[in-house]
Design a protein around this motif. Structure first.
Motif, PDB file in Angstrom:
ATOM      1  N   GLU A  43      32.844  29.163 -43.396  1.00  0.00           N
ATOM      2  CA  GLU A  43      33.995  28.272 -43.560  1.00  0.00           C
ATOM      3  C   GLU A  43      35.251  28.909 -42.968  1.00  0.00           C
ATOM      4  N   LYS A  44      35.408  30.210 -43.172  1.00  0.00           N
ATOM      5  CA  LYS A  44      36.607  30.888 -42.681  1.00  0.00           C
ATOM      6  C   LYS A  44      36.567  31.103 -41.173  1.00  0.00           C
ATOM      7  N   LYS A  45      35.392  31.446 -40.633  1.00  0.00           N
ATOM      8  CA  LYS A  45      35.306  31.815 -39.227  1.00  0.00           C
ATOM      9  C   LYS A  45      35.021  30.631 -38.316  1.00  0.00           C
ATOM     10  N   TRP A  46      34.175  29.705 -38.756  1.00  0.00           N
ATOM     11  CA  TRP A  46      33.727  28.616 -37.888  1.00  0.00           C
ATOM     12  C   TRP A  46      34.107  27.237 -38.400  1.00  0.00           C
ATOM     13  N   GLU A  47      35.004  27.177 -39.379  1.00  0.00           N
ATOM     14  CA  GLU A  47      35.506  25.893 -39.897  1.00  0.00           C
ATOM     15  C   GLU A  47      34.379  24.974 -40.342  1.00  0.00           C
ATOM     16  N   LEU A  48      33.639  25.429 -41.316  1.00  0.00           N
ATOM     17  CA  LEU A  48      32.563  24.629 -41.897  1.00  0.00           C
ATOM     18  C   LEU A  48      33.170  23.404 -42.579  1.00  0.00           C
ATOM     19  N   LYS A  49      32.781  22.226 -42.144  1.00  0.00           N
ATOM     20  CA  LYS A  49      33.392  20.977 -42.614  1.00  0.00           C
ATOM     21  C   LYS A  49      32.540  20.343 -43.697  1.00  0.00           C
ATOM     22  N   ASP A  50      32.969  20.465 -44.965  1.00  0.00           N
ATOM     23  CA  ASP A  50      32.215  19.819 -46.044  1.00  0.00           C
ATOM     24  C   ASP A  50      33.114  19.129 -47.055  1.00  0.00           C
ATOM     25  N   GLN A  51      34.392  19.002 -46.764  1.00  0.00           N
ATOM     26  CA  GLN A  51      35.290  18.289 -47.672  1.00  0.00           C
ATOM     27  C   GLN A  51      36.550  17.874 -46.938  1.00  0.00           C
ATOM     28  N   SER A  52      37.210  16.854 -47.484  1.00  0.00           N
ATOM     29  CA  SER A  52      38.446  16.368 -46.889  1.00  0.00           C
ATOM     30  C   SER A  52      39.229  15.589 -47.936  1.00  0.00           C
ATOM     31  N   SER A  53      40.520  15.771 -47.934  1.00  0.00           N
ATOM     32  CA  SER A  53      41.379  15.018 -48.854  1.00  0.00           C
ATOM     33  C   SER A  53      41.831  13.702 -48.228  1.00  0.00           C
ATOM     34  N   SER A  54      41.460  13.467 -46.983  1.00  0.00           N
ATOM     35  CA  SER A  54      41.790  12.206 -46.299  1.00  0.00           C
ATOM     36  C   SER A  54      40.622  11.852 -45.388  1.00  0.00           C
ATOM     37  N   SER A  55      39.558  11.351 -45.989  1.00  0.00           N
ATOM     38  CA  SER A  55      38.316  11.153 -45.239  1.00  0.00           C
ATOM     39  C   SER A  55      38.182   9.772 -44.599  1.00  0.00           C
ATOM     40  N   PHE A  56      39.085   8.862 -44.933  1.00  0.00           N
ATOM     41  CA  PHE A  56      39.015   7.504 -44.366  1.00  0.00           C
ATOM     42  C   PHE A  56      40.146   7.274 -43.380  1.00  0.00           C
ATOM     43  N   PRO A  57      39.881   6.757 -42.217  1.00  0.00           N
ATOM     44  CA  PRO A  57      38.577   6.435 -41.633  1.00  0.00           C
ATOM     45  C   PRO A  57      37.941   7.661 -40.991  1.00  0.00           C
ATOM     46  N   GLY A  58      36.686   7.546 -40.586  1.00  0.00           N
ATOM     47  CA  GLY A  58      35.964   8.681 -40.013  1.00  0.00           C
ATOM     48  C   GLY A  58      36.270   8.853 -38.535  1.00  0.00           C
ATOM     49  N   ASP A  59      37.126   9.823 -38.218  1.00  0.00           N
ATOM     50  CA  ASP A  59      37.486  10.076 -36.814  1.00  0.00           C
ATOM     51  C   ASP A  59      36.275  10.500 -35.990  1.00  0.00           C
ATOM     52  N   HIS A  60      35.503  11.434 -36.544  1.00  0.00           N
ATOM     53  CA  HIS A  60      34.319  11.949 -35.858  1.00  0.00           C
ATOM     54  C   HIS A  60      33.360  10.806 -35.528  1.00  0.00           C
ATOM     55  N   ALA A  61      33.139   9.934 -36.498  1.00  0.00           N
ATOM     56  CA  ALA A  61      32.235   8.800 -36.291  1.00  0.00           C
ATOM     57  C   ALA A  61      32.792   7.822 -35.269  1.00  0.00           C
ATOM     58  N   SER A  62      34.109   7.619 -35.268  1.00  0.00           N
ATOM     59  CA  SER A  62      34.691   6.653 -34.328  1.00  0.00           C
ATOM     60  C   SER A  62      34.481   7.085 -32.892  1.00  0.00           C
TER      61      SER A  62
END
Length: 266
Positions: free
Chosen positions: A149-168
């Protein structure tokens, strides 16, 4: 030499209307209380099925941990780019450069749509936390691999998950490729890869399903409609091709690089 035209510099009212109507219908179904409740119940069940095995299945955990790292996003982007510029697959070799710039222009339009839609979401209070911050018992990959999580930015949470940028981004690529696909096999490969690359965020819990199939889909449909069903993509791609011709002429002198269809197209 005249190259075959890839995009029509004309309006397609039917396609534009369809994209906008589907986007509006998705949004209405989502904000409707009964619809929102149904989507949330479905997403909770989906998340449980995808996320809980992370605690007990080592192989499952390794696969989706790698898929949730930022460097993997770069790899996905490279795969999508290579399929886009592969000559004589979806696009003819002579059309690849225009297809490439057409997609770049469509992505720029997607950014505009994203900025406007985000303002609407903030004003309406539609923003929400990811499932790992809401549901009890959620498995956090960052707890298993804090150094990642610290070195490679492991993405498993978000306080603003809507809408999904990655999915768009994945969805607009899939729509753009499907719009130009000529065979069912191309369509199947495009959508199989899109769904596969959307999975890491859902398994790790950085997004709810509705962040993708509602939020991401709405943005992708709007960007597709106003890009491919209007003169925008035809004019933008033609202008970018002409603007960058000197750069690509220089790239044709580089061994290896000049063999790429996006470079060698004349």
């Amino acid at each position: 030499m005249n190259k075959p035209a890839l995009f029509r510099a004309s309006w397609n009212p039917r396609g534009l209307l369809l994209c906008n109507l589907i986007a509006i219908a998705l949004l209405c179904a989502w904000v409707w209380p009964a619809g929102h409740t149904a989507f949330t119940a479905f997403d909770e069940a989906l998340f449980t099925q995808l996320n809980q095995p992370l605690a007990t299945n080592v192989g499952w955990r390794y696969v989706w941990t790698v898929g949730s790292l930022r460097p993997f996003d770069a790899l996905v982007g490279l795969i999508l780019l290579l399929l886009l510029i592969r000559g004589d697959w979806v696009f003819k070799a002579a059309q690849v450069r225009q297809a490439f710039w057409g997609f770049i222009a469509t992505l720029v339009l997607l950014l505009v749509v994203r900025a406007l839609f985000s303002k609407v979401c903030d004003a309406m209070g539609w923003q929400h936390d990811s499932p790992t911050l809401v549901l009890p018992g959620a498995v956090h990959l960052s707890d298993w691999y804090p150094y990642l999580e610290k070195k490679w930015e492991l993405k498993d949470q978000s306080s603003s998950s809507f809408p999904g940028d990655h999915a768009s981004v994945l969805l607009i690529w899939a729509f753009y490729m499907s719009y130009n696909s000529r065979r069912a096999g191309q369509w199947l490969v495009v959508w199989a890869l899109t769904l596969l690359f959307m999975m890491p965020r859902l398994v790790a819990g950085a997004h709810w399903g509705q962040d993708d199939y509602i939020g991401g889909m709405i943005m992708a449909l709007l960007a597709l409609g106003w890009s491919c069903y209007t003169p925008f993509v035809a004019h933008a791609s033609t202008w970018l091709v002409e603007l960058t011709n000197p750069v690509f002429n220089l790239l044709t002198k580089l061994p290896g690089i000049r063999r790429l269809s996006v470079v060698s197209a004349s």
